[in-house]
Design an enzyme around this catalytic site. Structure first.
Site, PDB file in Angstrom:
ATOM      1  N   THR A   1     -72.006  68.263  -2.065  1.00 31.53           N
ATOM      2  CA  THR A   1     -71.625  66.877  -1.794  1.00 31.53           C
ATOM      3  C   THR A   1     -72.708  66.240  -0.916  1.00 31.53           C
ATOM      4  OG1 THR A   1     -69.351  67.639  -1.761  1.00 31.53           O
ATOM      5  CG2 THR A   1     -69.784  65.444  -0.828  1.00 31.53           C
TER       6      THR A   1
ATOM      7  N   GLU B   1     -78.830  76.697  -3.582  1.00 37.26           N
ATOM      8  CA  GLU B   1     -79.942  75.754  -3.624  1.00 37.26           C
ATOM      9  C   GLU B   1     -81.271  76.491  -3.491  1.00 37.26           C
ATOM     10  OE1 GLU B   1     -77.270  75.354  -1.756  1.00 37.26           O
ATOM     11  OE2 GLU B   1     -76.427  73.356  -2.102  1.00 37.26           O
TER      12      GLU B   1
ATOM     13  N   ASN C   1     -63.844  73.192  -4.061  1.00 37.26           N
ATOM     14  CA  ASN C   1     -63.995  72.121  -3.072  1.00 37.26           C
ATOM     15  C   ASN C   1     -64.913  71.005  -3.546  1.00 37.26           C
ATOM     16  OD1 ASN C   1     -63.361  71.144  -0.394  1.00 37.26           O
ATOM     17  ND2 ASN C   1     -65.512  71.465   0.055  1.00 37.26           N
TER      18      ASN C   1
END
Lengths: 1194, 335
Positions: A31, A64, A1010
């Protein structure tokens, strides 16, 4: 060329360009950047081409760091490559960013800039992340609006190919990434015109190929590393000019002109603000207003932050500049100033000396921080910054937007100041997540944006709770471009979609005089006014408001829409706001309904259209009397009995007024008290469970499965019933060991979310009415008061002595007090019952390391948090470090506490003479295997501490501070599958291999829940997830099997809904095992597309179909020559199809790709059979000695 | 030996048609049916209610929990298209038509006017040789009269008749006050065939779990009595073809149903019990019986035992039941 005008958000705008300019896209969800990856995946899986006619390869990685590695690799082999990230994700990419830049590799990484986790995590926007990457050698281009974000995505790609400097293109998380805005869509011809194919060929040619081999990534020695590092200077020197050229070329194509450092304001401005990102838009708007008032102010918008072109920066300022405020949306504690400020100071010092630009002497330059974590940045604040610059000695190192009463850095501002023109329609909508308000508003923006000349903007504020979440939509429409990058504070239209909000939120505080208030109310026309709280009545009278009402819930219900009142309220908005002629608006709504829903079937279209048609007849205006009539008061956000911190600090946050809290009241180190969720009475449930003691068999299952710990059980002496409220329920305890005692199951009525999982699991049926069970859902409002009183009384009854409970028996174990309660998890959550179980069994001696994810959000998101303590003040101590390091974080707890325990032991021996040998030996050799042993040890330690308090020595003081560690402590490492299977797997593996006594709980929802359901390696074959839109082709990773290969780890796979007693046994065994343990717990989830009330049935079906095996692998059994693996579920009773098609994640593939669904279903069924045979074999092996016959046969 | 019959204008090699059941969900099964000698197949029913509920369910799950929480504004990827209509069913019809030569009859259960007409048209376009309207619902509304229920049947028939040119059969419920009258009105309303009878799902309850549970039971040979009686009664009185679909388990059953006047004998439970190949055995046994009893064609026997043609027509009427009662001797308590 005429381009299409469209309304999209920043993420889509960027992804639209980035996708079309890429060959390889490596992604990982975080996010607020996740939607860019999701768009790319959606387009790729539906076969959309880039501008060169090929479909980009989109690949999801395990972190990432992994995505950056793939990006680096793809670049090094010559592909046009991109990635999208933010915050901690960017941090994990930094090592590769140095490499990519060091190798002069062109690429653009798009970052939805977000705060970094420091004293607390925040998902919201600021520049902390990109500023932490500013030394990597990447160019950095900042866009300030949705249109700019789209434009700069293209400009940065053109610039990187030419300059060979890789770029971070960043824009503000949420404010730009999630703002819906009307923009001009770039065409593919625009993209082609900006990208020079020869530069792509050159990039490809530099790629690694055995056909023209080179070596890259050498290790260099002190003799040449330095010089080699300096070889890139000419590229950086030329880069700004390259970017500006690209901007100029872009301007010729589109008419939108950009400068690297763009000045806007009075030509003779004396006071200038420097900043980058979306805040520049708010400053721009304020500058226009202030200049209109005759003030000499201006703004320099920084677009190119790296390489920083000092000369062009200087040239941007008017010669009249006397004072400059440089605003940074980040904080560098202990620095001489924030980065942009420091760069500005350095530049002016050098620039004035060199005669760059028109300023001849260094003006006053001050720096300030604003807008951290999407904190508001409004024209009022901008004016305060200009006012500061007007002072003889402007405040430096200031903050704006907060009240810093601690270090007194903040500037005061006038909250009433507004620059919003009357020509802009400003509408606020208060809705519930579940009612579809946000979706309808996004649609309204589209309708207005695409059917009128109006500019349109939508921004949406969401709750941090996942159940009963409030949404606030901020919509603006107007004839001029909208630069108001801040929330609406002066609305001319306010809509309350949920009547319950009237008593909880001050919605009318933002309504202007003569504004319109629209309310969805269940009350009749003649009743509705009197049902309003007095404060609301007063505000409506005082504002001379126009008040409209509709019973939208009824209209929606009658149209077959259930509780989704979105379409109804949308029609009302158009009817009342007049943004479009009513008939035209309704025609457009119907058109967009057809467009949006026709793929989902005629029925969906029909019921929405019917809702539209039914609405207007039910909308009416209520005349506002001259005086208020109501006696309904708005209750305080938290009880007056709450602790002061909860009342004064957390209470403000609950009221949505947290931004008014001054610095001094907030903890300086991120430490918050536990046990605060109980003060936030959310009253979400329309229906709550009510216990029927006559039907109840006292099995304890309802309490065990309750995701929000609102169902509690106590067994107690009848004397405690004295003074019980009349409606308090109790009965004789049935367990023989509790003979003569009373038994009560009590529900916390105001904390229940109404999920109904308890009723679904209840095995007892009423013999006269079989639809009734021993616990039944009943409307909450009529019994709220009575049950609240009962709940308060229940809390006064003492908890059962833990030493007397048989913890391996659910009926008795469920009497243990949960020390995790009333979390903000989704209603019916499948994870929280497991966490609650840990806290019941071991909570008073547990430290929890929690990986970032759902469990860290419902476990630790302000304002209130669910971990709590018992009457002795003991309870779980909880912390969240990061997503990727959770296992190591928890191992740190273990190593540390073991060390402290050992040191305490050493000191005990050393001080035995003073303390007394008997006590020392008792403490050192205490048996702490059960509750009684732990209780006794606590008593001994208390005695020890009282003895030590009287001894004046360093050893005594040391031991006193360590003594509590002599009582057995339990370390739990908790996280989801995204952590355990993917990003944290390497660490988890190492921690499990360490042999240390840690307990790992994997809450396996089989997706990244999430962040909205992205595929993880736990996702089963055939499930549709984001990044697996076509159904996951590969099978689920078998984490338990991997852990078993060590032979020294306790491994269990559980599913509470299938066999609760097995779950309980596994938790007890795992904790008791003196070594590492891992429990993989099936957790049903909203992201599965299931009925959350019956989630436990899904768990059972998963086990019955063989999809989810239950087992326990106990290394201690090997020591006795037994097979350590015990298979605890039987071979499949039902076909896997029966389980899978209970869930939308599997079933939707039959609708989107029926052939693939059939293929994957067959493969999934084969998986079940293969897995069963393999585990059956493993569990049947005879252990110890020579290889047995069975082994030989395999 | 000529076993052929004519059902709704379709020439059947034998009277043995496979009735609508999940067996026909699988194309290989359909091939097997033809190989075993089936003269036609009614494909499993397309339930409009199922399509609608699938759509609503999908829509619910695609929107549930969305736009509530900033980090997870949605939970599923949105495919560019969904296959939510009858495409799968229609494709199946097309493939079945390609796979076999015997007539392929589509079966439809609609719930809305649009559902009945659109899907019927699409089934014809997909190549179905005929259509069986499976008007399958339990009228539980206490305000709904029998006349209204009957009218619903007629309305559906007329709507479908207007949009298709292929033969249309109606699969009937046995629960009408005046079945004969309903049959005649349907016949007059354009039904090319009547199928006797729809077997309703009959729920059971579990004493252990105190729950109502689905309990699918296969038909027994006794079930044949009901269609046999009504076909016997209606033969010769209406134009529409008649088919029996409950309780046909043996060659004898087929012969009986032909003799009372049926044009087709539809098989289902027997194939679940003995496999699709059993059709072969039944055909062989029919031939053997016919040969032994010197029948040269099915047509010869069709209707020979109908109420109209039998020696004692009253046997098919109510009095016959009273007689049966008289001849039935209950067992004694201790026997």
């Amino acid at each position: 060329m005429k381009r299409t005008l469209t309304t999209i958000d920043g993420n889509e705008a960027v992804a639209y360009v980035a996708y079309r300019l890429s060959e390889v896209i490596a992604i990982y969800p975080i996010t607020p950047s996740s939607p860019m990856g999701e768009w790319s995946d959606t387009w790729s899986s539906s076969g959309e081409n880039n501008i060169w006619g090929t479909v980009p390869s989109v690949i999801e990685l395990q972190s990432e760091g992994g995505a950056a590695g793939v990006v680096h690799g793809a670049l090094q082999t010559g592909s046009l490559t991109t990635t999208f990230t933010a915050s901690q994700g960017l941090m994990l990419m930094i090592p590769n960013m140095y490499k990519i830049a060091g190798e002069l590799t062109p690429m653009v990484m798009h970052v939805a800039a977000r705060s970094l986790a420091a004293q607390g995590l925040s998902i919201f926007g600021d520049h902390s992340d990109v500023m932490a990457a500013r030394a990597t050698g990447f160019g950095m281009l900042s866009s300030a609006s949705v249109q700019e974000a789209m434009d700069f995505a293209l400009i940065s790609q053109a610039a990187t190919l030419e300059s060979r400097i890789p770029f971070v293109h960043f824009f503000d998380g949420f404010r730009t990434s999630h703002e819906v805005s009307k923009v001009e869509l770039l065409t593919e011809d625009d993209l082609r015109a900006m990208i020079d194919l020869d530069l792509i060929y050159a990039h490809r040619l530099r790629g690694l190929s055995p056909d023209h081999p080179v070596i890259r990534g050498t290790a260099q020695n002190p003799d040449v590393y330095f010089q080699a590092r300096e070889t890139v200077n000419p590229f950086y020197a030329a880069c700004p000019e390259t970017v500006q050229r690209a901007m100029d070329k872009f301007a010729k194509l589109t008419g939108r002109s950009y400068q690297l450092y763009e000045y806007h304001g009075a030509p003779d401005a004396e006071r200038v603000i420097v900043l980058m990102g979306s805040g520049a838009e708010a400053v721009h708007e304020t500058v226009d207003y202030l200049c209109g008032q005759g003030e000499k102010v201006g703004v320099v918008k920084v677009r190119l932050y790296r390489p920083f072109d000092t000369r062009r920066f200087m040239e941007a300022f008017p010669s009249t500049t006397k004072a400059i405020a440089v605003l940074d949306r980040t904080k560098e504690p202990g620095s001489a100033g924030e980065p942009l400020y420091q760069d500005s100071i350095t530049t002016f010092f050098e620039g004035v000396a060199n005669g760059w630009g028109s300023i001849k002497s260094i003006p006053k330059i001050v720096g300030g921080r604003y807008g951290l974590s999407s904190n508001e940045f409004t024209p009022a604040m901008v004016r305060a910054v200009y006012n500061n610059l007007a002072l003889e000695s402007p405040k430096n190192h200031f903050t704006i937007g907060i009240n810093d009463d601690l270090s007194h850095t903040s500037l005061d501002f006038d909250g009433e100041f507004s620059t919003e023109p009357e020509s802009v329609v400003r509408a606020l909508f208060y809705g519930l997540g579940a009612d579809g308000t946000v979706g309808a508003n996004k649609n309204s923006i589209k309708i207005i944006g695409e059917n009128t000349d109006n500019y349109a903007q939508g921004y949406f504020v969401y709750d941090s709770k996942k159940s009963g979440a409030i949404t606030i939509s901020h919509l603006r429409f107007g004839p001029e471009p909208i630069r108001s990058t801040y929330l609406i504070s002066r609305a001319n239209f306010v809509a309350c979609h949920q009547p319950g909000f009237l008593e909880r939120y001050d919605m009318l505080g933002e309504l202007v005089q003569g504004g319109t208030f629209l309310l969805n109310s269940p009350y009749a026309r003649e009743e509705v006014w009197d049902r309003l709280p007095r404060k609301v009545q007063e505000q409506l009278i005082e504002r001379k408001a126009k008040f409209y009402v509709i019973n939208a819930t009824n209209v929606a219900g009658e149209s077959g829409m259930g509780n989704r009142i979105n379409t109804v309220m949308q029609v009302c908005f158009f009817a009342l706001s007049g943004v479009l002629p009513k008939d035209e608006a309704i025609a457009e709504i119907k058109y967009s309904i057809k467009k949006s829903y026709s793929s989902k079937g005629d029925e969906i279209v029909a019921m929405n259209v019917q809702a539209v048609d039914n609405t207007l007849a039910h909308l009416y205006q209520v005349d506002i009397p001259s005086a208020p009539t109501s006696n309904i008061e708005m209750p305080p956000a938290v009880s007056e009995h709450a602790p002061e911190f909860v009342r004064n600090v957390l209470g403000k946050m609950i009221e949505q007024k947290g931004d008014q809290l001054p610095v001094s009241v907030l903890p300086c180190d991120g430490t918050y008290p536990s046990g605060t969720a109980k003060w936030e009475k959310r009253n979400l449930a329309l229906e709550i469970p009510v216990w029927d003691q006559d039907v109840c068999i006292q099995c304890g299952k309802c309490a065990m499965v309750c995701p929000h710990s609102v169902i509690r059980i106590k067994v107690y002496d009848p004397k405690h019933l004295e003074g019980a409220p009349e409606t308090f329920r109790s009965c004789e305890a049935k367990d023989r060991e509790w003979h003569g005692q009373k038994y009560t199951i009590q529900v916390a009525p105001e904390d229940c979310t109404g999920c109904g999982v308890c009723v679904d699991i209840c095995p007892a049926k009423n013999k006269s009415q079989t639809r009734l069970k021993a616990i039944n859902m009943m409307p909450q409002p009529p019994i709220r008061e009575q049950e609240s009183e009962n709940w308060d009384f229940y809390l006064t009854i003492p908890e059962t002595d833990r030493r007397l409970l048989k913890v391996n028996n659910i009926r008795q174990q469920q009497l243990q007090e949960p020390l995790f309660e009333f979390s903000g998890a989704c209603s019916g959550c499948g994870e929280t019952p497991y966490i609650k179980l840990i806290t019941q069994l071991f909570g008073d001696r547990t430290v929890i390391a929690n990986a970032t994810g759902c469990s860290s959000i419902y476990g630790g998101n302000l304002p209130t948090t669910p971990y709590t303590k018992n009457a002795d003040g003991r309870g779980p101590a909880w912390a969240n470090s990061l997503f990727e390091d959770n296992a190591e974080f928890g191992l740190g707890f273990r190593v540390s506490m073991d060390k402290q325990r050992d040191f305490a032991g050493q000191l005990l021996v050393k001080m035995a003479g003073v303390i007394g040998l008997e006590l020392v030996e008792q403490i050192r050799h205490a048996d702490q295997k059960d509750e009684a042993g732990i209780y006794d040890q606590r008593e001994r330690v208390a005695t020890l501490k009282s003895k030590l308090a009287g001894i004046d020595s360093d050893d005594a003081r040391q031991l006193l501070s360590l003594a509590d560690m002599l009582v057995r402590k339990s370390v739990w490492i908790v996280g989801g599958d995204g952590w355990a299977y993917d990003i944290g797997f390497g660490g988890l593996d190492h921690v499990l291999a360490s042999g240390r006594n840690v307990n790992v709980l994997v809450l396996d929802t089989e997706v990244y829940s999430n962040t909205g359901g992205q595929m993880s390696k736990a996702t089963p074959r055939g499930a549709v997830a984001k990044f697996a839109a076509g159904g996951k082709p590969a099978p689920k990773k078998d984490l338990g099997l991997i852990a078993m290969t060590y032979g020294s780890i306790y491994v269990a796979r559980v599913a509470m809904g299938a066999r609760d007693e097995h779950t309980l046994k596994a938790f007890i065994e795992a904790e008791a095992f003196d070594g590492p343990s891992i429990i993989i717990a099936y957790s049903h989830c909203i992201a599965h597309g299931i009925n959350m009330t019956t989630g436990m049935q899904n768990q059972k079906a998963a086990v019955d179909s063989g999809q989810w095996l239950l087992y326990r692998y106990h290394p201690d059994r090997s020591a006795h020559g037994e097979n350590p693996l015990q298979l605890d579920s039987r071979s499949a009773k039902i076909p896997v199809e029966q389980y899978m098609y209970m869930e939308n994640r599997f079933k939707m593939l039959t609708k989107s790709n029926p052939d693939e669904a059939r293929r994957l279903l067959a493969a999934a069924q084969q998986d079940v059979q293969d897995r069963w045979h393999y585990y059956e074999y493993l569990a049947a092996r005879k252990m110890g000695g020579a290889q047995n016959e069975q082994d030989k046969s395999v | 030996m000529d076993l052929s019959t004519k059902y709704m204008g379709l020439n059947l090699r034998t009277p043995l048609v496979v009735s609508a059941s999940p067996l026909s969900e699988n194309l290989d099964n359909i091939r097997k049916m033809e190989d075993a000698g089936a003269s036609g197949v009614v494909i499993y029913s397309l339930f409009e209610e199922q399509i609608t509920s699938d759509r609503l369910e999908l829509h619910h799950h695609m929107t549930y929990g969305t736009d509530s929480y900033a980090e997870a504004l949605t939970y599923f990827p949105e495919p560019s298209e969904f296959h939510l209509g009858p495409e799968g069913y229609l494709n199946h019809i097309r493939k079945a038509k390609e796979a076999v030569k015997m007539p392929v009859i589509a079966s439809l259960n609609g719930t809305s006017a649009g559902g009945w007409t659109n899907y019927a048209k699409e089934m014809q376009q997909a190549g179905a040789d005929a259509l069986e309207l499976n008007i399958y619902y339990i009228p539980t509304d206490v305000d709904l009269t029998g006349a209204q229920v009957e009218q619903t049947y007629l309305d559906i028939l007329s709507m479908v008749r207007e949009v298709v040119t292929i033969p249309v059969a109606i699969k009937l419920s046995p629960f009408f006050s005046s079945l004969a009258n309903v049959a005649r009105r349907l016949d007059q309303g354009g039904a090319d065939g009547l199928v006797f009878f729809n077997r309703f799902y009959q729920p059971d309850i579990s004493l252990e779990h105190l729950e109502v549970r689905p309990n699918i039971i296969l038909s027994t040979p006794q079930a044949l009595r009901l269609p046999m009686r009504w076909i016997a009664i209606l033969h010769g009185r209406i134009k529409a073809s008649l088919a029996a679909t409950s309780g046909i388990h043996t060659a004898q059953d087929v012969l009986k149903i032909m003799m009372v006047g049926a044009d087709a004998a539809m098989l289902c439970s027997v194939l679940y019990r003995h496999g699709i190949d059993h059709i072969k055995n039944m055909e062989r046994e029919i031939e053997t019986w016919m040969s032994e009893h010197e029948y040269h064609s099915i047509r010869q026997m069709q209707g020979s035992m109908s109420q109209e043609n039998c020696s004692d027509p009253s046997e098919f009427e109510r009095a016959q039941y009273v007689k049966a009662l008289h001849s039935f001797k209950p067992a004694t308590a201790h026997s």
